[in-house]
Design a protein around this motif. Structure first.
Motif, short mmCIF file in Angstrom:
data_model
loop_
_atom_site.label_atom_id
_atom_site.label_comp_id
_atom_site.label_asym_id
_atom_site.label_seq_id
_atom_site.Cartn_x
_atom_site.Cartn_y
_atom_site.Cartn_z
N UNK A 33 0.67 -1.28 0.01
CA UNK A 33 -0.04 -0.03 0.10
C UNK A 33 0.79 1.31 -0.01
N UNK A 34 2.07 1.27 0.95
CA UNK A 34 2.91 2.43 0.92
C UNK A 34 3.68 2.51 -0.51
N UNK A 35 4.11 1.61 -1.14
CA UNK A 35 4.49 1.66 -2.59
C UNK A 35 3.77 2.21 -3.44
N UNK A 36 2.44 2.05 -3.33
CA UNK A 36 1.53 2.65 -4.19
C UNK A 36 1.60 4.17 -4.39
N UNK A 37 2.11 4.71 -3.26
CA UNK A 37 2.34 6.26 -2.97
C UNK A 37 3.12 6.66 -4.05
N UNK A 38 4.25 5.87 -4.40
CA UNK A 38 5.36 6.22 -5.54
C UNK A 38 5.04 6.78 -6.71
N UNK A 39 3.79 5.93 -7.58
CA UNK A 39 3.45 6.35 -8.80
C UNK A 39 2.39 7.72 -8.63
N UNK A 40 1.83 7.88 -7.51
CA UNK A 40 1.16 9.17 -7.20
C UNK A 40 1.93 10.23 -7.17
N UNK A 43 3.02 11.11 -10.41
CA UNK A 43 2.00 11.82 -11.39
C UNK A 43 1.83 13.28 -10.76
N UNK A 44 1.87 13.51 -9.25
CA UNK A 44 1.81 14.78 -9.05
C UNK A 44 2.65 16.00 -9.51
N UNK A 45 3.92 15.43 -10.09
CA UNK A 45 4.76 16.24 -10.98
C UNK A 45 4.21 16.58 -12.01
N UNK A 46 3.11 15.96 -12.63
CA UNK A 46 2.45 16.68 -13.83
C UNK A 46 1.06 17.47 -13.47
N UNK A 47 0.87 17.51 -12.12
CA UNK A 47 -0.44 18.31 -11.76
C UNK A 47 -0.30 19.59 -12.16
N UNK A 48 -1.11 20.22 -12.83
CA UNK A 48 -0.96 21.82 -13.42
C UNK A 48 -1.83 22.49 -12.51
N UNK A 49 -2.84 21.98 -11.75
CA UNK A 49 -3.54 23.06 -10.80
C UNK A 49 -3.50 22.66 -9.37
N UNK A 50 -3.95 23.61 -8.52
CA UNK A 50 -3.75 23.32 -7.28
C UNK A 50 -4.56 22.25 -6.74
N UNK A 51 -5.75 21.85 -7.26
CA UNK A 51 -6.81 21.03 -6.83
C UNK A 51 -6.45 19.78 -7.21
N UNK A 52 -5.79 19.32 -8.42
CA UNK A 52 -5.11 18.00 -8.72
C UNK A 52 -3.81 17.83 -7.82
N UNK A 54 -3.58 18.84 -4.59
CA UNK A 54 -4.16 18.58 -3.21
C UNK A 54 -4.78 17.19 -3.37
N UNK A 55 -5.71 16.64 -4.46
CA UNK A 55 -6.07 15.33 -4.77
C UNK A 55 -4.91 14.25 -4.63
N UNK A 56 -3.78 14.44 -5.07
CA UNK A 56 -2.75 13.55 -5.14
C UNK A 56 -2.24 13.29 -3.54
N UNK A 57 -2.30 14.55 -2.79
CA UNK A 57 -1.60 14.68 -1.39
C UNK A 57 -2.68 13.94 -0.63
N UNK A 58 -4.15 14.15 -0.73
CA UNK A 58 -4.94 13.42 -0.16
C UNK A 58 -5.04 11.76 -0.31
N UNK A 59 -4.81 11.60 -1.49
CA UNK A 59 -4.51 9.83 -1.88
C UNK A 59 -3.28 9.32 -1.23
N UNK A 60 -2.30 10.05 -1.31
CA UNK A 60 -1.25 9.74 -0.64
C UNK A 60 -1.39 9.35 0.96
#
Length: 144
Positions: A33-40, A43-52, A54-60
């Protein structure tokens, strides 16, 4: 298994090897489960908005909480069997009366494992093969 003698009988208690294998499998689930945080994170590096972002941080954060929650409450799953215990054919039951492991018992039994891992595990090698957490939660691990 209706009387306490069947639970306390040393022939029905899970061996330290089975318990260690079950523990390693459960740690593997939490680690997965913790390893799943790596792709997140990538992916968050390509987030262009604050909302996206924030969603990656919540998922992590949710994955971290899920991993910790699994380690603390996995023994309260049906029949007192986490994934590791199911594979090893063991289960957590109440002691001295063989009742299903409750959420509170699972928490009490696994908290010392997270805080005092090695010391807590050494107790399995002695006496009734009960860890500190088992004594605190009044549980025992048996073969199914």
């Amino acid at each position: 298994m209706s009387d306490s003698a069947s639970v306390a009988g040393s022939d029905n208690l899970a061996s330290p090897v089975k318990r260690l294998l079950g523990y390693l499998i459960d740690m593997g689930v939490a680690f997965g489960l913790l390893l799943l945080k790596t792709p997140l994170g990538y992916a968050s590096l390509y987030a262009h908005t604050a909302t996206s972002l924030m969603l990656f941080q919540y998922a992590s954060s949710a994955l971290t909480l899920l991993a910790i929650g699994y380690l603390l409450f996995c023994d309260a799953l049906p029949q007192g069997q986490s994934l590791g215990k199911r594979v090893c054919r063991t289960a957590v039951v109440g002691y001295p009366y063989p009742t299903n492991c409750t959420v509170v018992q699972s928490f009490l039994r696994n908290l010392p494992k997270l805080l005092l891992s090695v010391l807590d595990g050494m107790f399995v090698l002695m006496g009734l093969r009960r860890r500190l957490g088992d004594m605190l939660a009044k549980t025992v691990v048996i073969n199914t």
